[in-house]
Design an enzyme around this catalytic site. Sequence first.
Site, PDB file in Angstrom:
ATOM      1  N   ASP A 189      -7.876  -2.388  10.325  1.00  0.00           N
ATOM      2  CA  ASP A 189      -8.383  -3.381   9.382  1.00  0.00           C
ATOM      3  C   ASP A 189      -8.917  -4.651  10.068  1.00  0.00           C
ATOM      4  O   ASP A 189      -9.392  -5.563   9.405  1.00  0.00           O
ATOM      5  CB  ASP A 189      -7.291  -3.726   8.354  1.00  0.00           C
ATOM      6  N   ARG A 236     -11.081 -10.451   1.563  1.00  0.00           N
ATOM      7  CA  ARG A 236     -12.036 -11.391   0.973  1.00  0.00           C
ATOM      8  C   ARG A 236     -11.495 -12.811   0.975  1.00  0.00           C
ATOM      9  O   ARG A 236     -12.269 -13.769   0.941  1.00  0.00           O
ATOM     10  CB  ARG A 236     -12.410 -10.919  -0.449  1.00  0.00           C
ATOM     11  N   LYS A 291       0.828  -1.203   0.000  1.00  0.00           N
ATOM     12  CA  LYS A 291       0.000   0.000   0.000  1.00  0.00           C
ATOM     13  C   LYS A 291       0.868   1.262   0.000  1.00  0.00           C
ATOM     14  O   LYS A 291       1.891   1.287   0.674  1.00  0.00           O
ATOM     15  CB  LYS A 291      -0.841   0.047   1.292  1.00  0.00           C
ATOM     16  N   GLU A 303      -6.878  -8.873   0.498  1.00  0.00           N
ATOM     17  CA  GLU A 303      -6.674 -10.024   1.394  1.00  0.00           C
ATOM     18  C   GLU A 303      -7.897 -10.322   2.249  1.00  0.00           C
ATOM     19  O   GLU A 303      -8.112 -11.464   2.656  1.00  0.00           O
ATOM     20  CB  GLU A 303      -5.461  -9.765   2.301  1.00  0.00           C
TER      21      GLU A 303
HETATM   22  N1  BES Z   1      -8.394  -2.960   4.089  1.00  0.00           N
HETATM   23  C1  BES Z   1      -8.455  -2.568   2.729  1.00  0.00           C
HETATM   24  C2  BES Z   1      -9.679  -1.735   2.415  1.00  0.00           C
HETATM   25  C3  BES Z   1      -9.757  -0.366   3.027  1.00  0.00           C
HETATM   26  C4  BES Z   1      -8.920   0.634   2.624  1.00  0.00           C
HETATM   27  C5  BES Z   1     -10.736  -0.107   3.960  1.00  0.00           C
HETATM   28  C6  BES Z   1      -9.033   1.892   3.172  1.00  0.00           C
HETATM   29  C7  BES Z   1     -10.863   1.131   4.497  1.00  0.00           C
HETATM   30  C8  BES Z   1      -9.994   2.138   4.118  1.00  0.00           C
HETATM   31  C9  BES Z   1      -8.512  -3.784   1.830  1.00  0.00           C
HETATM   32  O1  BES Z   1      -7.801  -4.879   2.269  1.00  0.00           O
HETATM   33  C10 BES Z   1      -7.926  -3.372   0.527  1.00  0.00           C
HETATM   34  O2  BES Z   1      -6.774  -3.080   0.481  1.00  0.00           O
HETATM   35  N2  BES Z   1      -8.745  -3.386  -0.524  1.00  0.00           N
HETATM   36  C11 BES Z   1      -8.318  -2.988  -1.810  1.00  0.00           C
HETATM   37  C12 BES Z   1      -8.805  -4.014  -2.794  1.00  0.00           C
HETATM   38  C13 BES Z   1      -8.180  -3.920  -4.151  1.00  0.00           C
HETATM   39  C14 BES Z   1      -6.715  -4.262  -4.091  1.00  0.00           C
HETATM   40  C15 BES Z   1      -8.886  -4.878  -5.092  1.00  0.00           C
HETATM   41  C16 BES Z   1      -8.914  -1.614  -2.095  1.00  0.00           C
HETATM   42  O3  BES Z   1     -10.038  -1.344  -1.670  1.00  0.00           O
HETATM   43  O4  BES Z   1      -8.231  -0.829  -2.729  1.00  0.00           O
HETATM   44 ZN    ZN Z   2      -7.538  -5.036   4.268  1.00  0.00          ZN
HETATM   45 MN    MN Z   3      -5.783  -4.863   1.710  1.00  0.00          MN
END
Ligand code: BES
Ligand code: ZN
Ligand code: MN
Length: 459
Positions: free
Chosen positions: A250, A313, A239, A311
């Site tokens: 998370d 899901r 990230k 991750e």
């Molecule tokens: N934990 C994150 C989602 C998230 C990000 C929740 C910011 C709240 C605030 C999740 O694991 C994630 O990284 N999701 C990605 C999915 C993508 C890689 C398909 C996302 O939402 O960008």
């Molecule tokens: Zn996450």
């Molecule tokens: Mn993630």
Amino acid sequence: MSHLILAASDQATTPIHALGEADLDSYLASVSDFIRGFAALNGFAAKAGQVLLTPGQDGAVAGVLFGVGDGMDPMVFRALSAKLPTGDYHLKTFPDSLVFDDIVLAFGLGGYRFDRYKRSSSPGPRLVTPGADITRTAKIIEACALARDMINTPAGDLGPLQIELIARDMAKTFGAEISVIVGDDLLTGNYPAVHAVGRAAAPDRAPRMIEMTWGSVDHPSVVLVGKGVTFDTGGLDIKPSAGMRQMKKDMGGGAHLLALGQMVMATNLPVRLTLLLPAVENAISGDAMRPGDVLNSRKGLTIEVGNTDAEGRLILADALTRAGELNPVLTLDLATLTGAARVALGPQLPPYFTDDEALAAEIATCARQAHDPVWRLPLWKGYVDALDSDIADIKNDSDAWAQAGSITAALFLQRFAPKTAWAHFDIFAWNPRARPGWASGAETQAIRGLFNLLCNRFS
Ligand code: BES
Ligand code: ZN
Ligand code: MN
């Protein structure tokens, strides 16, 4: 009982007059010239959230005027506990349009503070409620504070093991059974996706599957599932720093599940409750899962990891499969699953997904009753094939053309969810800015509405 709400106090308590704008004139007509003048001098107009401390002859606080605005939203009382000085108070008057319990609830939620790392902190105000039975409300307040404490606690102090310890503590309190599968045992226990996501973490942060069961087997089986990623680096698809900054939260879904479970157990709801909490750190090491890897899942479907940052899901896939093995009449999952949910609806309004129309309507009604807003989004079938993988049964990152990231994530979960009633909540669990009564940082979402739903359905 919550430390913010007391049945009785041994010290003098200050009266609060909560007034809607419509009640202000008649109220001011009933008080002394001094108070009337003091209110005017200070511009007290009963606007939502306005607080005015009124002095007695000696100059000390004798009372509080609190503005409730149009008198329709009890959650304005969150601001009251955030603004009052330390001391004990009681509610002398409040608008007829409001319910006392809702006011107590809002006061308790608004008074939440996270002071674990502060050298000094003030105890804050307490609301004394003589003669009222606010047991249920106090349990809700307490459970929400637990979830918020967990979410606010940095990942360095709250890893998968600490979540397990909190769950064990809760199980002990309520006489629940608990079993935890840790580390490589996840492979023999058939939680391959949970293992894959969490295996890169340090040994003392090993991934684990927590399963807590409570209540008579004769009662209907209700399963709650929560995403417990104690820190989400994104894995090898790392990230960016701004996004990673908040990722201690998370495990918000897991914290929400424990809070909702605690409400159910503390109020002795006649259900057979199972809490499924996969707890992992999505870390980076030589052993981390790679983009392009194909994972097995508990269901037997193979999953291509298009992006290691999707991750949540993956671990939920195994947990939802497990849910289906428990013959649930209802399965609810909560997860900080996508950034796309926040883009769609912003931080205050978590989307929920279900194809069960009756359940969808009941969620909406109960959420409204609980003043705990949620918004339905569709499990839009047209986007299902955005999850097609060239080499596996499904992939975890949907094609860009489908765009709606919260929906495609929900569609991914649906492949693994029980065929009986199921709803998924893509929560944010966070207040990005502080408002009086809404401290910045952890927030609970959806679970107060869901508790109402469980009470309506099963008691
Ligand atoms: N934990 C994150 C989602 C998230 C990000 C929740 C910011 C709240 C605030 C999740 O694991 C994630 O990284 N999701 C990605 C999915 C993508 C890689 C398909 C996302 O939402 O960008
Ligand atoms: Zn996450
Ligand atoms: Mn993630």
